[in-house]
Design a protein around this motif. Structure first.
Motif, PDB file in Angstrom:
ATOM      1  N   LEU A 159     -88.292  -4.519  26.922  1.00 26.55           N
ATOM      2  CA  LEU A 159     -89.374  -4.668  25.943  1.00 26.55           C
ATOM      3  C   LEU A 159     -90.394  -5.696  26.411  1.00 26.55           C
ATOM      4  N   HIS A 160     -89.913  -6.771  27.005  1.00 24.64           N
ATOM      5  CA  HIS A 160     -90.823  -7.816  27.483  1.00 24.64           C
ATOM      6  C   HIS A 160     -91.787  -7.259  28.526  1.00 24.64           C
ATOM      7  N   THR A 161     -91.267  -6.464  29.470  1.00 24.39           N
ATOM      8  CA  THR A 161     -92.152  -5.896  30.495  1.00 24.39           C
ATOM      9  C   THR A 161     -93.158  -4.932  29.871  1.00 24.39           C
ATOM     10  N   GLN A 162     -92.743  -4.195  28.847  1.00 24.13           N
ATOM     11  CA  GLN A 162     -93.661  -3.269  28.195  1.00 24.13           C
ATOM     12  C   GLN A 162     -94.775  -4.012  27.460  1.00 24.13           C
ATOM     13  N   LEU A 163     -94.429  -5.084  26.783  1.00 24.10           N
ATOM     14  CA  LEU A 163     -95.448  -5.855  26.070  1.00 24.10           C
ATOM     15  C   LEU A 163     -96.410  -6.507  27.047  1.00 24.10           C
ATOM     16  N   MET A 164     -95.902  -6.964  28.160  1.00 20.25           N
ATOM     17  CA  MET A 164     -96.778  -7.540  29.174  1.00 20.25           C
ATOM     18  C   MET A 164     -97.752  -6.494  29.697  1.00 20.25           C
ATOM     19  N   SER A 165     -97.266  -5.284  29.907  1.00 23.34           N
ATOM     20  CA  SER A 165     -98.135  -4.239  30.452  1.00 23.34           C
ATOM     21  C   SER A 165     -99.175  -3.797  29.437  1.00 23.34           C
ATOM     22  N   ILE A 166     -98.804  -3.751  28.160  1.00 18.00           N
ATOM     23  CA  ILE A 166     -99.756  -3.341  27.127  1.00 18.00           C
ATOM     24  C   ILE A 166    -100.871  -4.367  26.992  1.00 18.00           C
ATOM     25  N   SER A 167    -100.527  -5.641  27.064  1.00 13.06           N
ATOM     26  CA  SER A 167    -101.520  -6.690  26.823  1.00 13.06           C
ATOM     27  C   SER A 167    -102.461  -6.886  28.006  1.00 13.06           C
ATOM     28  N   SER A 168    -101.977  -6.755  29.209  1.00 12.93           N
ATOM     29  CA  SER A 168    -102.813  -7.085  30.371  1.00 12.93           C
ATOM     30  C   SER A 168    -103.415  -5.868  31.061  1.00 12.93           C
ATOM     31  N   HIS A 169    -102.702  -4.748  31.087  1.00 12.32           N
ATOM     32  CA  HIS A 169    -103.106  -3.557  31.845  1.00 12.32           C
ATOM     33  C   HIS A 169    -103.347  -3.905  33.313  1.00 12.32           C
ATOM     34  N   ARG A 180    -102.259   2.137  25.199  1.00 13.87           N
ATOM     35  CA  ARG A 180    -101.465   2.140  23.979  1.00 13.87           C
ATOM     36  C   ARG A 180    -102.288   1.561  22.838  1.00 13.87           C
ATOM     37  N   SER A 181    -101.932   1.943  21.616  1.00  8.06           N
ATOM     38  CA  SER A 181    -102.673   1.473  20.453  1.00  8.06           C
ATOM     39  C   SER A 181    -102.342   0.011  20.168  1.00  8.06           C
ATOM     40  N   PRO A 182    -103.247  -0.725  19.514  1.00  6.05           N
ATOM     41  CA  PRO A 182    -102.941  -2.116  19.152  1.00  6.05           C
ATOM     42  C   PRO A 182    -101.700  -2.218  18.267  1.00  6.05           C
ATOM     43  N   PHE A 183    -101.490  -1.216  17.407  1.00  6.49           N
ATOM     44  CA  PHE A 183    -100.307  -1.278  16.547  1.00  6.49           C
ATOM     45  C   PHE A 183     -99.027  -1.176  17.375  1.00  6.49           C
ATOM     46  N   GLU A 184     -99.065  -0.433  18.492  1.00  8.48           N
ATOM     47  CA  GLU A 184     -97.848  -0.281  19.284  1.00  8.48           C
ATOM     48  C   GLU A 184     -97.414  -1.622  19.866  1.00  8.48           C
ATOM     49  N   ARG A 185     -98.366  -2.455  20.235  1.00  5.51           N
ATOM     50  CA  ARG A 185     -97.985  -3.791  20.706  1.00  5.51           C
ATOM     51  C   ARG A 185     -97.338  -4.586  19.576  1.00  5.51           C
ATOM     52  N   THR A 199     -97.274  -7.575  39.098  1.00  5.51           N
ATOM     53  CA  THR A 199     -95.881  -7.362  38.710  1.00  5.51           C
ATOM     54  C   THR A 199     -95.177  -6.540  39.778  1.00  5.51           C
ATOM     55  N   SER A 200     -95.133  -7.095  40.987  1.00  2.00           N
ATOM     56  CA  SER A 200     -94.534  -6.360  42.103  1.00  2.00           C
ATOM     57  C   SER A 200     -93.040  -6.159  41.918  1.00  2.00           C
ATOM     58  N   SER A 201     -92.411  -6.980  41.055  1.00  2.00           N
ATOM     59  CA  SER A 201     -90.969  -6.848  40.867  1.00  2.00           C
ATOM     60  C   SER A 201     -90.616  -5.642  40.023  1.00  2.00           C
ATOM     61  N   ILE A 202     -91.608  -5.063  39.343  1.00  2.00           N
ATOM     62  CA  ILE A 202     -91.352  -3.869  38.532  1.00  2.00           C
ATOM     63  C   ILE A 202     -92.392  -2.808  38.888  1.00  2.00           C
ATOM     64  N   PRO A 203     -92.252  -2.188  40.051  1.00  2.00           N
ATOM     65  CA  PRO A 203     -93.281  -1.251  40.521  1.00  2.00           C
ATOM     66  C   PRO A 203     -93.423  -0.029  39.644  1.00  2.00           C
ATOM     67  N   TYR A 204     -92.375   0.323  38.885  1.00  2.00           N
ATOM     68  CA  TYR A 204     -92.482   1.494  38.023  1.00  2.00           C
ATOM     69  C   TYR A 204     -93.574   1.329  36.981  1.00  2.00           C
ATOM     70  N   ALA A 205     -93.930   0.068  36.665  1.00  2.00           N
ATOM     71  CA  ALA A 205     -94.889  -0.175  35.598  1.00  2.00           C
ATOM     72  C   ALA A 205     -96.262   0.361  35.932  1.00  2.00           C
ATOM     73  N   ARG A 225     -97.066   2.979  37.557  1.00  2.00           N
ATOM     74  CA  ARG A 225     -97.133   4.414  37.306  1.00  2.00           C
ATOM     75  C   ARG A 225     -97.166   4.698  35.818  1.00  2.00           C
ATOM     76  N   ALA A 226     -96.424   3.874  35.051  1.00  2.00           N
ATOM     77  CA  ALA A 226     -96.425   4.081  33.603  1.00  2.00           C
ATOM     78  C   ALA A 226     -97.793   3.784  33.014  1.00  2.00           C
ATOM     79  N   ALA A 227     -98.533   2.861  33.642  1.00  2.00           N
ATOM     80  CA  ALA A 227     -99.831   2.473  33.097  1.00  2.00           C
ATOM     81  C   ALA A 227    -100.836   3.610  33.143  1.00  2.00           C
TER      82      ALA A 227
END
Length: 434
Positions: free
Chosen positions: A350-360, A380-385, A365-371, A373-375
């Motif tokens: 969840l922490h990695t997802q919130l980081m990705s939503i807020s910063s784009h 995502r909507s503001p409510f999703e964060r 974030t080289s330690s999580i390369p899958y992110a 591709r997910a971006a």
């Protein structure tokens, strides 16, 4: 001449006060508001002070005399001549200048409300400061002690009448907010309800969940924790999940609602062979002691359907940790240790997802390369964060000794020693490192 003029003014004030007819008393129909700073009746000039209504004492007409030049209206800062004036809030006013802070109309009632140094009509004060129920939109009633009593969600701050906890008002099965009267929640087939905001990102079937499932597998790979076996995923209804839970011997289930389950089975095999001499078997019935081999196979991961993407993902991350522990041959762990480390992985995801939503910005974030591709799959909507923060808050504030205390012990260990050393210690000792 000056003395005669002042005597005439005093006589005129006394005469007007004697000629002014008093209004009848009325009982105050409204209960006092707990947020009012005060309320007091204005005193009318020209010798008249109206009675206080309710249980307070009545004030009889008293002549009031101010020499000319001393009566300056607190509203317009001009001199008050002959005629009616108000005396309240340690000042005097033209009746038309004593106005409500909210509606700006003159206050002609015998009682008014104060907020700070500003006067309000009682009705205007109630409209602005008396809390309304976020469910029924009515003013929240006072209790027997005359105080406003309401319930509020600890995260969303949704205020509502206490009666709605018992009158069948539905809650969203995801965010836990109560259904407002003017909004209709989405009814799912198994009886749960989902608010429109949570429904926007809900994962409704197994096929739609596959991209999310692949992303979580990549999350584990990035942590050097690849799940070697291809574990089937199924999104199921509440009844099917509860039935599977009853038949599952492993783990601890978080009541009152199970949202995910890792199904596995253990197989124990036996190996026996006769001891040989110089590569040749010795005749006779003797054999070496049997060697038992323990092998665990994860048969499926089940997740409750119809939950938002971030909640579904956190459940998947939790259940995948159960699968990883079993496939890696970890011994049977204490419930708070196993559930705690699984919650740690859900929290990390969840922490990695919130980081990705807020910063784009996934370049750092080289330690999580899958992110990265997910971006590319869309913003995502503001409510999703906000929803993700709520799910993270739920994990962190869980009061249960298994899930809550287990998570906090796991997070403390991971922050101090790192994830890999914590897992090594769990394998060796069956507990978190101190």
């Amino acid at each position: 001449m000056l003395l005669l003029k002042e005597d005439e003014q005093l006589a005129r004030a006394i005469q007007e006060s004697l000629n002014f007819e008093s209004s009848p008393q009325h009982e105050d129909e409204s209960a006092p508001y707990p947020h009012e700073n005060g309320r007091s009746p204005p005193s009318y000039g020209n010798g008249y002070s109206p009675p206080q209504y309710g249980n307070g004492p009545a004030y009889h007409p008293m002549p009031t005399y101010y020499p000319m030049g001393y009566r300056i209206c607190a509203g317009c800062n001009t001199e008050i001549g002959h005629g009616r004036f108000l005396s309240c809030m340690n000042a005097v006013w033209h009746p038309e200048c004593f106005c409500c802070r909210a509606c700006t109309l003159p206050i002609s009632d015998y009682e008014f409300s104060l907020s700070g140094n500003y006067p309000y009509h009682k009705s205007c004060y109630k409209e602005h400061y008396h809390p309304k129920c976020d469910v029924c939109s009515h003013f929240i009633p006072t209790n027997l002690a005359g105080l406003i009593e309401y319930r509020a969600h600890p995260f969303w701050s949704q205020k509502y009448c206490p009666s709605h906890e018992h009158d069948g008002t539905p809650r969203c099965c995801s965010c836990e907010r109560m259904e407002p009267r003017e909004t209709r929640y989405v009814a799912l087939k198994d009886g749960r309800k989902l608010c429109p905001e949570c429904f926007d990102s809900a994962v409704m079937d197994t096929n739609k969940c596959q991209p999310l499932y692949l992303g979580i597998q990549e999350f584990y790979v990035a942590l050097n924790m690849k799940v070697e076996q291809e574990v089937p995923l199924l999104l199921v209804e509440r009844q099917a999940l509860n039935e599977a839970r009853e038949g599952e011997k492993h783990g601890h289930h978080h009541m009152p609602e199970t949202r995910g389950l890792c199904l596995s089975e253990e197989q124990i095999g036996t190996i026996s062979r006769q001891p040989g001499v110089r590569g040749r078997r010795r005749a006779g019935p003797k054999t070496e002691p049997h060697q038992l081999t323990r092998r665990c196979e994860v048969t499926a991961v089940l997740v409750l359907y119809g939950l938002p993407r971030l909640l579904t993902g956190s459940i998947l991350a939790h259940e995948m940790m159960h699968a990883w522990l079993r496939l890696k041959g970890y011994p049977t762990l204490r419930q708070d240790v196993e559930e705690g480390i699984c919650q740690v992985l859900a929290h990390m995801w969840l922490h990695t997802q919130l980081m990705s939503i807020s910063s784009h910005d996934f370049a750092s974030t080289s330690s999580i390369p899958y992110a990265s591709r997910a971006a590319k799959k869309g913003a995502r909507s503001p409510f999703e964060r906000k929803l993700g923060e709520f799910f993270k808050h739920q994990i962190e504030s869980d009061a249960s000794p298994v899930y809550g205390d287990g998570l906090r012990a796991g997070l403390q260990a991971v922050h101090k020693y790192g994830l890999q050393r914590t897992l090594d210690h769990i394998r060796t000792t069956g507990d978190f490192p101190c």
